[in-house]
Design a protein around this motif. Structure first.
Motif, short mmCIF file in Angstrom:
data_model
loop_
_atom_site.label_atom_id
_atom_site.label_comp_id
_atom_site.label_asym_id
_atom_site.label_seq_id
_atom_site.Cartn_x
_atom_site.Cartn_y
_atom_site.Cartn_z
N ALA A 33 0.81 -1.23 0.00
CA ALA A 33 0.00 0.00 0.00
C ALA A 33 0.85 1.29 0.00
N PRO A 34 1.82 1.43 0.90
CA PRO A 34 2.58 2.68 0.86
C PRO A 34 3.43 2.82 -0.40
N VAL A 35 3.82 1.69 -1.00
CA VAL A 35 4.60 1.74 -2.24
C VAL A 35 3.71 2.22 -3.39
N MET A 36 2.51 1.64 -3.49
CA MET A 36 1.57 2.06 -4.55
C MET A 36 1.26 3.54 -4.41
N ALA A 37 1.03 3.97 -3.18
CA ALA A 37 0.68 5.38 -2.96
C ALA A 37 1.82 6.29 -3.42
N ARG A 38 3.04 5.90 -3.09
CA ARG A 38 4.19 6.73 -3.46
C ARG A 38 4.43 6.73 -4.97
N LEU A 39 4.32 5.55 -5.60
CA LEU A 39 4.54 5.47 -7.05
C LEU A 39 3.52 6.34 -7.78
N GLN A 40 2.27 6.27 -7.31
CA GLN A 40 1.23 7.06 -7.97
C GLN A 40 1.42 8.55 -7.72
N ALA A 41 1.76 8.91 -6.48
CA ALA A 41 1.95 10.33 -6.15
C ALA A 41 3.08 10.93 -6.97
N ASP A 42 4.14 10.14 -7.21
CA ASP A 42 5.32 10.66 -7.91
C ASP A 42 5.31 10.33 -9.40
N GLY A 43 4.24 9.68 -9.89
CA GLY A 43 4.14 9.35 -11.31
C GLY A 43 5.24 8.40 -11.78
N LEU A 44 5.52 7.37 -10.97
CA LEU A 44 6.61 6.44 -11.29
C LEU A 44 6.06 5.11 -11.82
N ARG A 45 6.87 4.46 -12.67
CA ARG A 45 6.56 3.13 -13.16
C ARG A 45 7.49 2.14 -12.47
N LEU A 46 6.95 1.11 -11.86
CA LEU A 46 7.77 0.13 -11.14
C LEU A 46 8.28 -0.93 -12.12
N GLU A 47 9.62 -1.04 -12.23
CA GLU A 47 10.24 -2.01 -13.15
C GLU A 47 10.86 -3.19 -12.44
N ALA A 48 11.27 -3.00 -11.20
CA ALA A 48 11.99 -4.08 -10.53
C ALA A 48 11.70 -4.08 -9.03
N ILE A 49 11.66 -5.28 -8.48
CA ILE A 49 11.50 -5.48 -7.03
C ILE A 49 12.69 -6.33 -6.59
N LEU A 50 13.43 -5.85 -5.60
CA LEU A 50 14.59 -6.58 -5.08
C LEU A 50 14.27 -7.04 -3.67
N VAL A 51 14.39 -8.34 -3.43
CA VAL A 51 14.08 -8.89 -2.11
C VAL A 51 15.36 -9.49 -1.54
N THR A 52 15.63 -9.18 -0.25
CA THR A 52 16.87 -9.69 0.37
C THR A 52 16.67 -11.03 1.07
N HIS A 53 15.46 -11.25 1.62
CA HIS A 53 15.21 -12.52 2.32
C HIS A 53 13.71 -12.71 2.48
N HIS A 54 13.31 -13.89 2.96
CA HIS A 54 11.91 -14.31 2.83
C HIS A 54 10.97 -13.76 3.91
N HIS A 55 11.46 -13.08 4.94
CA HIS A 55 10.55 -12.64 6.01
C HIS A 55 9.43 -11.74 5.47
N ALA A 56 8.26 -11.87 6.10
CA ALA A 56 7.06 -11.21 5.59
C ALA A 56 7.21 -9.69 5.54
#
Ligand code: ZN
Ligand code: FE
Length: 251
Positions: A33-56
């Motif tokens: 939710a906070p990521v979507m809000a920020r991407l929309q507010a700043d007019g950004l397109r999400l191209e990549a998600i980087l995950v370091t480990h499996h914790h929720a």
């Protein structure tokens, strides 16, 4: 130039936002939710998600984000990351928004934890924190000590982008380990001022961590002496690390 900013999540998580023009990537989106809000507010397109480990709190938002955006999902090959489209192991190099990143294997907090390094910066999840390190949920002290040594070998001016705002509490422990360390006292004052002003204490530099983080200072005589007060058998850096980490768990 890649711009780096954070999106706060939960109580004390930092989701790192990388951007170049209107292109964006995020590191460890535990909450969509906070990521979507920020991407929309700043007019950004999400191209990549980087995950370091499996914790929720690091991957909880991946599925919802990847459903909405056609983003590549990078994650550790040895862990279960929902929607991971590009499993990674240590030593691999990847391109994110035109920037090359090197993948570092840093097991200890979890068995397959990875970090993402670019020139001048490393995104290290829950491995190295401001003045602290992650708990050993899945790895051994030897693994974690080696992972921290790998991070510690990066250039001194490397910015340490960890995933939590834990610095103040970690410094209280650092001061208990090394009461005579003036750099720790100075950092406690700086961090208190930053937090009172509502500022983040992350990123720090590796040089700051080497001067104040007990878990990077297991070869220092003062840290080894403090470890021996908890465990008389603590001698080599790994057993000193194990004793300090066990002490922090109950501090
Ligand atoms: Zn974690
Ligand atoms: Fe975490």
């Amino acid at each position: 130039m890649l711009e780096i900013d954070f999106i706060p999540a939960f109580k004390d998580n930092y989701i790192w936002l990388l951007r170049r023009g209107d292109r964006a990537a995020v590191v460890d989106p535990g909450d969509a939710a906070p990521v979507m809000a920020r991407l929309q507010a700043d007019g950004l397109r999400l191209e990549a998600i980087l995950v370091t480990h499996h914790h929720a709190d690091h991957q909880g938002g991946v599925a919802a984000l990847a459903e909405y955006w056609p983003a590549t999902v990078f994650g550790p090959a040895d862990e279960s990351i929902i929607g991971c489209s590009r499993p990674l192991s240590g030593g691999e190099r990847i391109d994110v928004l035109g920037q090359e990143f090197e993948v570092l294997a840093v097991p200890g907090h979890t068995a397959g934890h990875i970090a993402y390094r670019m020139p001048g910066a490393v995104f290290c999840g829950d491995t190295l924190f401001g003045a602290g390190c992650g708990r050993l949920f899945e790895g051994t002290p030897g693994q974690m000590a080696e992972s921290l040594a790998r991070l510690s070998a990066l250039p001194d001016d490397t910015l340490i982008y960890c995933a939590h705002e834990y610095t103040a509490a970690n410094l209280d422990f650092a001061a208990a380990v090394e009461p005579g360390n003036a750099a720790i006292r100075r950092r406690i004052a700086q961090v208190a001022e930053a937090r009172q002003a509502g500022r983040s204490t992350v990123p720090s530099t590796l040089a700051e961590e080497k001067a104040t983080n007990p878990f990077l200072r297991c070869s220092e005589p003062a840290v080894a002496a403090a470890a021996r007060q908890r465990d008389p058998a603590a001698k080599d850096p790994v057993s000193v690390f194990a004793a300090i980490r066990a002490w922090k768990n109950v501090f």
